[in-house]
Design an enzyme around this catalytic site. Structure first.
Site, PDB file in Angstrom:
ATOM      1  N   LEU A  73     -33.300   9.784  59.815  1.00  0.00           N
ATOM      2  CA  LEU A  73     -32.359  10.558  60.640  1.00  0.00           C
ATOM      3  C   LEU A  73     -32.471  10.307  62.144  1.00  0.00           C
ATOM      4  O   LEU A  73     -32.554  11.247  62.930  1.00  0.00           O
ATOM      5  CB  LEU A  73     -32.508  12.068  60.352  1.00  0.00           C
ATOM      6  CG  LEU A  73     -32.416  12.474  58.879  1.00  0.00           C
ATOM      7  CD1 LEU A  73     -32.701  13.969  58.727  1.00  0.00           C
ATOM      8  CD2 LEU A  73     -31.049  12.142  58.295  1.00  0.00           C
ATOM      9  N   ASN A 127     -27.371  19.941  56.337  1.00  0.00           N
ATOM     10  CA  ASN A 127     -28.277  19.113  55.552  1.00  0.00           C
ATOM     11  C   ASN A 127     -29.559  19.929  55.370  1.00  0.00           C
ATOM     12  O   ASN A 127     -30.306  20.122  56.327  1.00  0.00           O
ATOM     13  CB  ASN A 127     -28.541  17.806  56.309  1.00  0.00           C
ATOM     14  CG  ASN A 127     -29.532  16.908  55.602  1.00  0.00           C
ATOM     15  OD1 ASN A 127     -30.129  17.288  54.598  1.00  0.00           O
ATOM     16  ND2 ASN A 127     -29.730  15.718  56.131  1.00  0.00           N
ATOM     17  N   CYS A 130     -34.610  19.281  54.361  1.00  0.00           N
ATOM     18  CA  CYS A 130     -35.785  19.141  55.222  1.00  0.00           C
ATOM     19  C   CYS A 130     -36.669  20.395  55.119  1.00  0.00           C
ATOM     20  O   CYS A 130     -36.179  21.488  54.877  1.00  0.00           O
ATOM     21  CB  CYS A 130     -35.253  18.872  56.623  1.00  0.00           C
ATOM     22  SG  CYS A 130     -35.882  19.806  57.951  1.00  0.00           S
ATOM     23  N   ILE A 191     -24.378  14.800  45.581  1.00  0.00           N
ATOM     24  CA  ILE A 191     -25.795  14.969  45.755  1.00  0.00           C
ATOM     25  C   ILE A 191     -26.266  14.201  46.993  1.00  0.00           C
ATOM     26  O   ILE A 191     -25.654  13.205  47.388  1.00  0.00           O
ATOM     27  CB  ILE A 191     -26.610  14.480  44.518  1.00  0.00           C
ATOM     28  CG1 ILE A 191     -26.360  13.003  44.254  1.00  0.00           C
ATOM     29  CG2 ILE A 191     -26.319  15.316  43.307  1.00  0.00           C
ATOM     30  CD1 ILE A 191     -27.241  12.420  43.129  1.00  0.00           C
ATOM     31  N   THR A 193     -29.675  12.082  48.526  1.00  0.00           N
ATOM     32  CA  THR A 193     -30.452  11.035  47.855  1.00  0.00           C
ATOM     33  C   THR A 193     -31.636  11.623  47.065  1.00  0.00           C
ATOM     34  O   THR A 193     -32.137  12.703  47.385  1.00  0.00           O
ATOM     35  CB  THR A 193     -31.007  10.037  48.885  1.00  0.00           C
ATOM     36  OG1 THR A 193     -31.726  10.762  49.870  1.00  0.00           O
ATOM     37  CG2 THR A 193     -29.889   9.257  49.546  1.00  0.00           C
TER      38      THR A 193
HETATM   39  C1  LIG Z   1     -28.539   4.709  54.638  1.00  0.00           C
HETATM   40  C2  LIG Z   1     -28.217   6.135  54.287  1.00  0.00           C
HETATM   41  C3  LIG Z   1     -28.249   7.116  55.291  1.00  0.00           C
HETATM   42  C4  LIG Z   1     -27.961   8.450  54.973  1.00  0.00           C
HETATM   43  N1  LIG Z   1     -27.998   9.379  55.974  1.00  0.00           N
HETATM   44  C5  LIG Z   1     -27.710  10.682  55.688  1.00  0.00           C
HETATM   45  C6  LIG Z   1     -27.686  11.651  56.727  1.00  0.00           C
HETATM   46  O1  LIG Z   1     -27.884  11.363  57.913  1.00  0.00           O
HETATM   47  N2  LIG Z   1     -27.437  12.939  56.368  1.00  0.00           N
HETATM   48  C7  LIG Z   1     -27.170  13.325  55.070  1.00  0.00           C
HETATM   49  O2  LIG Z   1     -26.923  14.519  54.817  1.00  0.00           O
HETATM   50  N3  LIG Z   1     -27.132  12.402  54.068  1.00  0.00           N
HETATM   51  C8  LIG Z   1     -27.408  11.107  54.350  1.00  0.00           C
HETATM   52  N4  LIG Z   1     -27.351  10.164  53.337  1.00  0.00           N
HETATM   53  C9  LIG Z   1     -27.000  10.569  51.959  1.00  0.00           C
HETATM   54  C10 LIG Z   1     -25.533  10.243  51.648  1.00  0.00           C
HETATM   55  O3  LIG Z   1     -24.646  10.964  52.480  1.00  0.00           O
HETATM   56  C11 LIG Z   1     -25.195  10.580  50.162  1.00  0.00           C
HETATM   57  O4  LIG Z   1     -25.458  11.945  49.937  1.00  0.00           O
HETATM   58  C12 LIG Z   1     -26.016   9.757  49.174  1.00  0.00           C
HETATM   59  O5  LIG Z   1     -26.251   8.461  49.649  1.00  0.00           O
HETATM   60  C13 LIG Z   1     -25.354   9.665  47.787  1.00  0.00           C
HETATM   61  O6  LIG Z   1     -24.121   8.994  47.836  1.00  0.00           O
HETATM   62  P1  LIG Z   1     -23.956   7.391  47.541  1.00  0.00           P
HETATM   63  O7  LIG Z   1     -24.724   7.114  46.270  1.00  0.00           O
HETATM   64  O8  LIG Z   1     -22.486   7.154  47.427  1.00  0.00           O
HETATM   65  O9  LIG Z   1     -24.566   6.684  48.710  1.00  0.00           O
HETATM   66  C14 LIG Z   1     -27.637   8.819  53.633  1.00  0.00           C
HETATM   67  C15 LIG Z   1     -27.603   7.818  52.648  1.00  0.00           C
HETATM   68  C16 LIG Z   1     -27.865   6.500  52.952  1.00  0.00           C
HETATM   69  C17 LIG Z   1     -27.809   5.453  51.853  1.00  0.00           C
END
Ligand SMILES: Cc1cc2nc3c(=O)[nH]c(=O)nc-3n(C[C@H](O)[C@H](O)[C@H](O)COP(=O)(O)O)c2cc1C
Length: 303
Positions: A73, A127, A130, A191, A193
């Site tokens: 982040l 979010n 954390c 969801i 990650t």
């Molecule tokens: C490189 C990366 C950075 C991410 N940064 C954030 C973030 O700053 N805040 C957040 O709530 N989720 C973050 N996520 C999670 C995504 O928004 C999403 O919830 C998750 O990747 C699942 O979707 P996807 O499989 O389509 O990527 C991030 C995911 C990735 C891969």
């Protein structure tokens, strides 16, 4: 038009926070990406009160079915975001949703209050993946912890819709979702990650990622997203933004039929920044709940 918490959207496909940098994309690809913006709303990367450097490298590990990241982040903090990013993001032709995070309830409340008074911001996403520095509990992993957070934060949001982004790394996302609904959330997104790790190939017993563990995303998590969206839908009436491994219109339609009102595209945008436009078009051919992507006009722009 789709109505999402009172916000009119041209279609059902948005981005997952942190997976599409609209400012960098405009710099790289020019105004075409703004004029034919692939998402119906833009969700910012997580903003924290103070600037963050993020985790040490390496920050990415490619998986056979997706990606694991420990980006950590990095962001400019509230003041930097308000001064440098918000004016640029306000130029996008779609509503802006700002994603915020803090490790104390007071920090989250300050972030929410600061964005609640900005007319450029249509909604806020919390979010909650954390830990709370005081209790040690992950804010979104425990229903009581989340309830206490929302009791503290909701009054600061004014009339801005508050979306709670659930973490899959908990015993029962549905229990947490029910607590969110009872304590003032206007919508849910899921969801985030899933926690994972990779071992360093040359240093026995050490993790590869600078952050130790990372978050798994992409096709590998799609089945989990579907099951959690369905479970959460059974417990709440709140609008849901479903995400996790969406790569095609079929996947977006599946998430919608499992209970999601909107679908977010995340990891897939790294492979193709315009994947969301293709996904919106494909979904509209498969399900009448996905209106044609009128906002982009006629043709998908090729970069
Ligand atoms: C490189 C990366 C950075 C991410 N940064 C954030 C973030 O700053 N805040 C957040 O709530 N989720 C973050 N996520 C999670 C995504 O928004 C999403 O919830 C998750 O990747 C699942 O979707 P996807 O499989 O389509 O990527 C991030 C995911 C990735 C891969």
């Amino acid at each position: 038009m789709i109505d999402f918490c009172g916000i009119p959207l041209a279609h059902r496909i948005v981005n997952g926070s942190g997976t599409f940098d609209a400012i960098a994309a405009r710099r790289a690809f020019g105004d075409a990406i703004v004029e034919q913006f692939p998402f119906a709303a833009f969700v910012s990367k997580t903003v924290t009160l103070e600037p963050r450097q993020g985790n040490p490298p390496p920050r990415l590990w490619e998986l056979p079915g997706g990606l694991m990241n420990s980006i950590g982040l990095p962001n400019k903090g509230l003041a930097g975001y308000l001064q440098e990013d918000l004016p640029q993001l306000a130029e996008l032709p779609v509503p802006l949703i700002v994603n915020v995070m803090g490790s104390a309830r007071e920090d989250v409340a300050r972030l929410v209050a600061a964005f609640a008074e900005r007319e450029e911001v249509s909604a806020l996403e919390l979010n909650v993946s954390c830990p709370n520095v005081k209790t040690g509990l992950i804010m979104g992993a425990d229903p009581r912890e989340l309830a206490a957070l929302l009791d503290h934060v909701r009054p600061h949001a004014g009339d801005k819709p508050l979306i709670v982004k659930l973490t899959p790394n908990c015993a029962s996302p549905a229990e947490v979702a029910a607590a969110a609904e009872q304590h003032g959330a206007d919508a849910l997104s899921l969801i985030n990650t899933l926690r994972g790790m990779a071992m360093h190939p040359d240093r026995p017993g050490e993790p590869w990622l600078g952050g130790g563990t990372g978050g798994v995303s992409g096709p590998a998590v799609r089945a989990i997203a579907l099951s959690q969206v369905r479970e959460v839908r059974a417990r709440t009436e709140l609008p849901i933004v479903g995400m996790g491994g969406v790569q095609s219109g079929r996947h977006a339609v599946d998430l919608h039929r499992a209970g999601a009102d909107l679908c977010a595209v995340g990891t897939e945008s790294f492979r193709d920044p315009l994947a969301a436009a293709r996904i919106a078009d494909e979904a509209s051919m498969l399900d009448e709940a996905f209106p044609a992507n009128a906002a982009r006009g006629t043709e998908v722009v090729r970069l």
